[in-house]
Design a protein around this motif. Structure first.
Motif, short mmCIF file in Angstrom:
data_model
loop_
_atom_site.label_atom_id
_atom_site.label_comp_id
_atom_site.label_asym_id
_atom_site.label_seq_id
_atom_site.Cartn_x
_atom_site.Cartn_y
_atom_site.Cartn_z
N PRO A 8 0.84 -1.20 0.00
CA PRO A 8 0.00 0.00 0.00
C PRO A 8 0.87 1.26 0.00
O PRO A 8 1.90 1.30 0.68
CB PRO A 8 -0.78 -0.10 1.31
N ILE A 9 0.48 2.24 -0.80
CA ILE A 9 1.16 3.54 -0.81
C ILE A 9 0.10 4.63 -0.77
O ILE A 9 -1.05 4.41 -1.16
CB ILE A 9 2.05 3.73 -2.06
N ASN A 10 0.48 5.81 -0.31
CA ASN A 10 -0.42 6.96 -0.36
C ASN A 10 -0.39 7.55 -1.76
O ASN A 10 0.68 7.73 -2.33
CB ASN A 10 -0.01 8.02 0.67
N GLU A 11 -1.57 7.82 -2.30
CA GLU A 11 -1.68 8.35 -3.66
C GLU A 11 -2.83 9.34 -3.72
O GLU A 11 -3.83 9.19 -3.02
CB GLU A 11 -1.93 7.20 -4.64
N THR A 12 -2.68 10.34 -4.57
CA THR A 12 -3.77 11.28 -4.82
C THR A 12 -4.63 10.71 -5.93
O THR A 12 -4.12 10.38 -7.00
CB THR A 12 -3.20 12.66 -5.23
N GLN A 27 -6.30 12.27 -0.99
CA GLN A 27 -5.29 11.22 -0.73
C GLN A 27 -5.96 9.98 -0.17
O GLN A 27 -6.88 10.07 0.65
CB GLN A 27 -4.29 11.73 0.31
N THR A 28 -5.50 8.81 -0.63
CA THR A 28 -5.96 7.54 -0.09
C THR A 28 -4.83 6.53 -0.23
O THR A 28 -3.74 6.86 -0.69
CB THR A 28 -7.24 7.05 -0.80
N SER A 29 -5.08 5.31 0.15
CA SER A 29 -4.09 4.25 0.07
C SER A 29 -4.46 3.29 -1.07
O SER A 29 -5.59 2.79 -1.11
CB SER A 29 -4.05 3.50 1.41
N CYS A 31 -2.75 0.10 -3.96
CA CYS A 31 -1.69 -0.89 -4.11
C CYS A 31 -0.80 -0.50 -5.29
O CYS A 31 -1.29 -0.14 -6.35
CB CYS A 31 -2.29 -2.27 -4.35
N TYR A 56 -5.24 -5.42 -4.61
CA TYR A 56 -5.75 -5.39 -3.24
C TYR A 56 -5.89 -6.80 -2.66
O TYR A 56 -6.37 -7.71 -3.31
CB TYR A 56 -7.12 -4.72 -3.20
N VAL A 81 -10.08 1.24 -0.04
CA VAL A 81 -8.84 1.74 0.54
C VAL A 81 -7.97 0.52 0.84
O VAL A 81 -8.42 -0.41 1.52
CB VAL A 81 -9.11 2.53 1.84
N ASP A 105 -5.21 10.75 -10.50
CA ASP A 105 -5.86 12.01 -10.11
C ASP A 105 -6.44 12.76 -11.32
O ASP A 105 -6.78 13.93 -11.22
CB ASP A 105 -4.88 12.91 -9.35
#
Length: 113
Positions: A8-12, A27-29, A31, A56, A81, A105
């Motif tokens: 998991p990474i944070n991504e816009t 922003q969310t999490s 894969c 996921y 998420v 995004d």
């Protein structure tokens, strides 16, 4: 450069829907990362090769409200998420399985402030 593992990474990302003039970006999490794959040198018409992708494993669902939707249009959008990820076959229900896709995004409509 080092290949990042599937995690998991944070991504816009953006969400939008018909009847709502503005796109919501937040922003969310998700894969993302590298999965080891094999491509056989001999390909038989009888054999099938499945490529594994970073997708996921465990998710929770969150809901956001889009602004300024037309009357009668549900302004809520629910999205997964990532809590954990796995290298597995691509599931169209939760993943973008395209070879080449738009940025996460990307908005077709005006961005909400």
């Amino acid at each position: 450069s080092v290949l990042q593992p599937c995690q998991p990474i944070n991504e816009t990302i953006s969400v939008e829907k018909d009847g709502c003039p503005k796109c919501l970006v937040f922003q969310t999490s998700i894969c993302s990362g590298h999965c080891i794959t094999k491509d056989p040198s001999y390909k038989s018409p009888l054999s099938t090769v499945y490529q594994r992708v970073c997708t996921y494993r465990d998710v929770r669902y969150e809901t956001v409200r889009l602004p300024d939707c037309r009357p009668g249009v549900d302004p809520h959008v629910t999205f997964p998420v990532a809590l954990s990820c796995d290298c597995n076959l691509c599931t169209m229900d939760t993943s973008d399985c395209a070879i080449q896709s738009l940025r996460p995004d990307f908005c077709m409509s005006q961005r909400a402030p």
